[in-house]
Write a protein that holds these residues in place. Structure first.
Motif, PDB file in Angstrom:
ATOM      1  N   LEU A 164      19.103  13.939   3.643  1.00 47.93           N
ATOM      2  CA  LEU A 164      18.149  12.582   3.370  1.00 47.93           C
ATOM      3  C   LEU A 164      18.846  11.837   2.353  1.00 47.93           C
ATOM      4  N   ILE A 165      18.852  10.674   2.511  1.00 44.37           N
ATOM      5  CA  ILE A 165      19.484   9.556   1.483  1.00 44.37           C
ATOM      6  C   ILE A 165      18.492   8.417   1.229  1.00 44.37           C
ATOM      7  N   ILE A 166      18.003   8.410  -0.181  1.00 45.48           N
ATOM      8  CA  ILE A 166      17.291   7.474  -0.445  1.00 45.48           C
ATOM      9  C   ILE A 166      18.031   6.307  -1.315  1.00 45.48           C
ATOM     10  N   PHE A 167      17.946   4.963  -0.562  1.00 47.20           N
ATOM     11  CA  PHE A 167      18.571   3.911  -1.376  1.00 47.20           C
ATOM     12  C   PHE A 167      17.439   3.164  -2.094  1.00 47.20           C
ATOM     13  N   ASP A 168      17.360   3.368  -3.462  1.00 46.79           N
ATOM     14  CA  ASP A 168      16.253   2.773  -4.401  1.00 46.79           C
ATOM     15  C   ASP A 168      16.911   1.256  -4.810  1.00 46.79           C
ATOM     16  N   CYS A 169      16.354   0.212  -4.388  1.00 48.90           N
ATOM     17  CA  CYS A 169      16.711  -1.037  -4.876  1.00 48.90           C
ATOM     18  C   CYS A 169      18.511  -1.176  -4.550  1.00 48.90           C
ATOM     19  N   CYS A 170      18.713  -0.767  -3.305  1.00 52.54           N
ATOM     20  CA  CYS A 170      20.018  -0.928  -2.924  1.00 52.54           C
ATOM     21  C   CYS A 170      20.060  -1.976  -1.925  1.00 52.54           C
ATOM     22  N   PRO A 171      21.248  -2.673  -1.732  1.00 55.58           N
ATOM     23  CA  PRO A 171      21.964  -3.114  -2.825  1.00 55.58           C
ATOM     24  C   PRO A 171      21.044  -4.134  -3.946  1.00 55.58           C
ATOM     25  N   GLY A 172      21.638  -4.046  -5.291  1.00 57.00           N
ATOM     26  CA  GLY A 172      20.849  -4.804  -6.032  1.00 57.00           C
ATOM     27  C   GLY A 172      21.213  -6.270  -6.023  1.00 57.00           C
ATOM     28  N   ASP A 173      20.901  -7.206  -6.885  1.00 54.06           N
ATOM     29  CA  ASP A 173      21.384  -8.368  -6.892  1.00 54.06           C
ATOM     30  C   ASP A 173      22.699  -8.546  -7.556  1.00 54.06           C
ATOM     31  N   SER A 174      23.830  -9.053  -7.151  1.00 53.99           N
ATOM     32  CA  SER A 174      24.918  -9.228  -7.647  1.00 53.99           C
ATOM     33  C   SER A 174      25.461 -10.637  -8.215  1.00 53.99           C
ATOM     34  N   SER A 175      24.418 -11.274  -8.733  1.00 48.91           N
ATOM     35  CA  SER A 175      24.459 -12.265  -9.341  1.00 48.91           C
ATOM     36  C   SER A 175      24.900 -12.136 -10.775  1.00 48.91           C
ATOM     37  N   PHE A 176      25.825 -13.160 -11.142  1.00 43.99           N
ATOM     38  CA  PHE A 176      26.440 -12.898 -12.822  1.00 43.99           C
ATOM     39  C   PHE A 176      25.112 -12.681 -13.403  1.00 43.99           C
ATOM     40  N   HIS A 202      19.958  10.787  -3.882  1.00 46.31           N
ATOM     41  CA  HIS A 202      19.061   9.208  -4.376  1.00 46.31           C
ATOM     42  C   HIS A 202      19.973   8.530  -4.987  1.00 46.31           C
ATOM     43  N   VAL A 203      20.115   7.464  -4.653  1.00 45.19           N
ATOM     44  CA  VAL A 203      21.041   6.309  -5.161  1.00 45.19           C
ATOM     45  C   VAL A 203      20.064   4.978  -5.332  1.00 45.19           C
ATOM     46  N   PHE A 204      20.402   4.608  -6.724  1.00 46.30           N
ATOM     47  CA  PHE A 204      19.838   3.492  -7.358  1.00 46.30           C
ATOM     48  C   PHE A 204      20.557   2.457  -7.582  1.00 46.30           C
ATOM     49  N   SER A 205      20.213   1.147  -7.159  1.00 45.42           N
ATOM     50  CA  SER A 205      20.778  -0.069  -7.329  1.00 45.42           C
ATOM     51  C   SER A 205      22.379  -0.064  -7.126  1.00 45.42           C
ATOM     52  N   ASN A 206      23.058  -1.159  -7.745  1.00 41.90           N
ATOM     53  CA  ASN A 206      24.572  -1.273  -7.339  1.00 41.90           C
ATOM     54  C   ASN A 206      25.331  -0.194  -8.255  1.00 41.90           C
ATOM     55  N   GLY A 207      24.859   0.184  -9.373  1.00 39.43           N
ATOM     56  CA  GLY A 207      25.460   1.234 -10.014  1.00 39.43           C
ATOM     57  C   GLY A 207      25.595   2.474  -9.363  1.00 39.43           C
ATOM     58  N   GLY A 208      24.521   2.869  -8.829  1.00 37.63           N
ATOM     59  CA  GLY A 208      24.508   4.103  -8.122  1.00 37.63           C
ATOM     60  C   GLY A 208      25.091   4.208  -6.714  1.00 37.63           C
ATOM     61  N   CYS A 209      25.122   2.868  -6.204  1.00 39.20           N
ATOM     62  CA  CYS A 209      26.065   2.654  -5.044  1.00 39.20           C
ATOM     63  C   CYS A 209      27.298   3.012  -5.302  1.00 39.20           C
ATOM     64  N   ASN A 210      27.780   2.211  -6.236  1.00 41.32           N
ATOM     65  CA  ASN A 210      29.384   2.275  -6.582  1.00 41.32           C
ATOM     66  C   ASN A 210      29.683   3.826  -7.003  1.00 41.32           C
TER      67      ASN A 210
END
Length: 187
Positions: free
Chosen positions: A149-161, A113-121
């Motif tokens: 099973l891979i859950i992408f939760d809010c991935c990828p997130g918004d990369s705006s500053f 279970h991967v959350f947002s940009n931090g989890g993706c990284n």
């Protein structure tokens, strides 16, 4: 020993926690064959507080009574400032735990279970670490094939500053002067 990040999870490394259910006191569910062998959670950075993360871990603990959970928290520093070598060293306890489970359980299955940009990284670095030369040769294929099973939760997130800054600011101290100094450094 410090207070655990989440009750029943023990710290096995920097921002890495492991939960092992007591199999002696846990009944075997009828659908146990469909349960994953390991659950890995790679959290978001900023607001991944114990209370928020515990909502996910408690749900998994209730659903999969006999499944261990590996929790890897992502810090803003991991995401924005650490070298790959430093991140690899920090992920060694997670890598060792995964390796031990894969070696001890034939046909192991992993729920990731991967959350947002931090989890993706974090999961990108973990997958890279699992393929590193220090891994035994069988592990990368075992790790890859065990991911059922891979859950992408809010991935990828918004990369705006603005969003990245807001996420990082959530981890800053609330008291002054730490908040002011942290805000300046973060910016």
């Amino acid at each position: 020993m410090s207070t655990p990040f989440i009750p029943d999870f023990r710290s096995i490394g920097q921002n890495i926690y492991f939960y092992e259910p007591d199999l002696n006191d846990t009944p075997i569910p009828q659908d146990a064959k469909t349960h994953p062998t390991l659950i890995i959670l790679c959290t978001w950075f900023g607001g991944a507080t114990p209370r928020r993360v515990a909502k996910y871990t408690s749900g998994y603990r209730q659903r999969y009574l006999r499944t261990p959970i590996l929790l890897i928290n992502t810090s803003f520093r991991d995401y924005a400032a650490r070298s790959l070598h430093s991140i690899d060293a920090n992920l060694t306890p997670a890598k060792n735990t995964i390796t031990k489970i894969l070696q001890s359980t034939p046909n192991a299955t992993i729920l990731l279970h991967v959350f947002s940009n931090g989890g993706c990284n974090t999961v990108t670095q973990l997958a890279r670490a699992m393929k590193s030369p220090s891994s035994t040769s069988a592990i990368p294929a075992d790790f890859k094939s065990a991911l059922k099973l891979i859950i992408f939760d809010c991935c990828p997130g918004d990369s705006s500053f603005d969003r990245l800054y807001a996420a990082g600011a959530m981890a800053l101290p609330t008291a002054q002067p730490g908040r002011a100094i942290g805000t300046a450094v973060l910016y």
